[in-house]
Design a protein around this motif. Structure first.
Motif, PDB file in Angstrom:
ATOM      1  N   GLN A 136       0.785  -1.111  -0.114  1.00  0.00           N
ATOM      2  CA  GLN A 136       0.173   0.357  -0.091  1.00  0.00           C
ATOM      3  C   GLN A 136       0.911   1.434  -0.345  1.00  0.00           C
ATOM      4  OE1 GLN A 136      -1.853   1.120   3.260  1.00  0.00           O
ATOM      5  NE2 GLN A 136      -3.693   1.507   2.369  1.00  0.00           N
ATOM      6  N   ARG A 167       0.505   4.154  -2.992  1.00  0.00           N
ATOM      7  CA  ARG A 167       0.140   5.207  -1.945  1.00  0.00           C
ATOM      8  C   ARG A 167       0.705   6.351  -3.136  1.00  0.00           C
ATOM      9  NH1 ARG A 167      -0.452   6.505   3.682  1.00  0.00           N
ATOM     10  NH2 ARG A 167       1.106   4.994   4.043  1.00  0.00           N
ATOM     11  N   HIS A 171       1.318   6.667  -6.700  1.00  0.00           N
ATOM     12  CA  HIS A 171      -0.306   6.808  -7.285  1.00  0.00           C
ATOM     13  C   HIS A 171      -0.305   8.216  -6.693  1.00  0.00           C
ATOM     14  CE1 HIS A 171      -4.628   6.732  -7.820  1.00  0.00           C
ATOM     15  NE2 HIS A 171      -5.165   7.988  -6.447  1.00  0.00           N
ATOM     16  N   CYS A 199     -10.348  10.011  -4.477  1.00  0.00           N
ATOM     17  CA  CYS A 199      -8.952   9.390  -4.735  1.00  0.00           C
ATOM     18  C   CYS A 199      -8.090   9.216  -4.145  1.00  0.00           C
ATOM     19  CB  CYS A 199      -8.814   9.532  -6.604  1.00  0.00           C
ATOM     20  SG  CYS A 199     -10.058   9.983  -7.682  1.00  0.00           S
ATOM     21  N   THR A 200      -7.346   9.797  -3.147  1.00  0.00           N
ATOM     22  CA  THR A 200      -6.751   9.677  -2.248  1.00  0.00           C
ATOM     23  C   THR A 200      -6.689   8.593  -1.208  1.00  0.00           C
ATOM     24  OG1 THR A 200      -6.039  11.973  -3.078  1.00  0.00           O
ATOM     25  CG2 THR A 200      -5.149  11.308  -0.425  1.00  0.00           C
ATOM     26  N   ILE A 201      -5.512   7.865  -1.115  1.00  0.00           N
ATOM     27  CA  ILE A 201      -5.096   6.436  -0.964  1.00  0.00           C
ATOM     28  C   ILE A 201      -5.364   7.154   0.714  1.00  0.00           C
ATOM     29  CG2 ILE A 201      -3.593   4.542  -0.572  1.00  0.00           C
ATOM     30  CD1 ILE A 201      -3.543   4.612  -3.840  1.00  0.00           C
ATOM     31  N   LYS A 202      -5.515   6.389   1.622  1.00  0.00           N
ATOM     32  CA  LYS A 202      -4.832   7.042   3.101  1.00  0.00           C
ATOM     33  C   LYS A 202      -4.844   5.963   3.543  1.00  0.00           C
ATOM     34  CE  LYS A 202      -9.055  10.103   3.550  1.00  0.00           C
ATOM     35  NZ  LYS A 202     -10.405   9.896   4.235  1.00  0.00           N
ATOM     36  N   ASP A 209      -6.298   2.814   5.188  1.00  0.00           N
ATOM     37  CA  ASP A 209      -7.428   2.315   3.935  1.00  0.00           C
ATOM     38  C   ASP A 209      -7.031   0.794   3.841  1.00  0.00           C
ATOM     39  OD1 ASP A 209      -8.682   4.644   3.538  1.00  0.00           O
ATOM     40  OD2 ASP A 209      -7.359   4.610   1.581  1.00  0.00           O
ATOM     41  N   THR A 267      -8.848   0.971  -0.884  1.00  0.00           N
ATOM     42  CA  THR A 267      -7.745   1.056  -1.809  1.00  0.00           C
ATOM     43  C   THR A 267      -8.170   1.176  -3.308  1.00  0.00           C
ATOM     44  OG1 THR A 267      -5.979   0.870  -0.040  1.00  0.00           O
ATOM     45  CG2 THR A 267      -5.061   1.285  -2.629  1.00  0.00           C
ATOM     46  N   ARG A 299     -10.404   3.067  -5.074  1.00  0.00           N
ATOM     47  CA  ARG A 299      -9.577   4.523  -5.421  1.00  0.00           C
ATOM     48  C   ARG A 299      -9.308   4.632  -6.605  1.00  0.00           C
ATOM     49  NH1 ARG A 299     -10.955   7.974  -0.691  1.00  0.00           N
ATOM     50  NH2 ARG A 299     -10.831   6.743   1.310  1.00  0.00           N
TER      51      ARG A 299
END
Length: 277
Positions: free
Chosen positions: A12, A16, A19, A49-52, A55, A60, A63
């Motif tokens: 991830q 992230r 991305h 759209c923003t991956i946290k 998540d 993920t 998004r």
């Protein structure tokens, strides 16, 4: 450095990171110090759209799906293709098998907002038919293509331009070999390589060069024009760019799919010869 114990967290983080770089470019109008918000349309889309960090894998993926598929970012680099059904296409390519060499511009040299410059060269293999062509007989052609168009597991390059260098050797089946090059010498170099692939002698008597068009190449258009009621960027005209050999394939009549001969991209895992850098 030891491998991470949590494979998902590591994956991830990598997704992230890359991305986020793409989002920053796509939403650059929101500024470098943008903070998540849903008050504006663009802000709401970017927030979605923003991956946290917290998540889950499912969130993920959702998004990513929203940005690359629903919003269509994943299709931006794909050129539209105007094609015909495979059977109809093959009817036009009966008799002798035909080899296609595909070239394209390196990603690092493509101007922002433009697609890569591409080039394609094709020629027929005289003396062979769909019945006589076999995998064993295709191998020497693939080998010679790799020898002529690949160096150190990377495709060779030439400068594509507006000048047309043609080669016509009707006796040996070369009728419409045309190279769009920046200079006659570069075009002739490619023609000589094709002759070696076909085991044919090269003759300067068969070379023709079009008069250079007075119109200048348009590599990076400036301004826009109206097309069907919409303002769009002006198109390029015979752009000049260095293009690199990527792969070669062969069309054989009544065979549904092309025969991958040489591949430097990883796109064709069943290619006869694979050359990966």
């Amino acid at each position: 450095m030891t491998l991470p114990k949590d494979a998902w967290e590591h994956l991830q983080d990598m997704i992230r990171r890359d991305h986020a770089k793409i989002l920053a470019r796509y939403f650059k109008d929101l500024g470098p110090n943008w903070e998540p918000e849903i008050a504006s349309t663009r802000g709401a889309i970017r927030t979605a759209c923003t991956i946290k960090d917290e998540d889950t894998a499912t969130i993920t993926l959702l998004r990513l799906f929203y940005f690359y598929i629903i919003l269509g970012y994943g299709f931006r680099g794909l050129a539209p293709v105007f094609g015909v059904p495979s059977q109809q296409f093959q009817e036009a390519y009966e008799l002798h098998p035909q080899i296609f060499l595909y070239f394209s511009q390196d990603k690092a040299s493509i101007p922002d907002g433009l697609r890569p410059v591409e080039a394609q060269i094709s020629f027929r293999i005289m003396g062979y038919t769909k019945e006589s062509m076999t995998p064993a007989k295709a191998l020497p052609f693939a080998t010679r293509i790799a020898e002529e168009f690949v160096e150190a597991n990377k495709g060779i390059t030439f400068s594509k331009g507006k000048q047309v260098i043609s080669y016509v050797d009707v006796k040996n089946g070369i009728k419409t070999l045309k190279i769009f090059a920046l200079s006659q010498s570069e075009g002739i170099d490619i023609i000589k390589k094709v002759c070696k692939v076909l085991l044919l002698p090269y003759s300067s008597e068969f070379v023709g060069t079009s008069d250079k068009p007075q119109r200048a190449s348009i590599t990076k258009p400036v301004g826009k024009e109206m097309v069907y009621g919409k303002s769009v960027a002006k198109k390029r005209w015979r752009p000049s760019a260095k293009v690199r050999f990527r792969y070669a394939y062969m069309i054989v009549d009544n065979r549904e799919f092309p025969v991958p001969l040489v591949d430097t991209t990883g796109r064709f895992p069943d290619a006869i010869i694979k050359k990966y850098g």
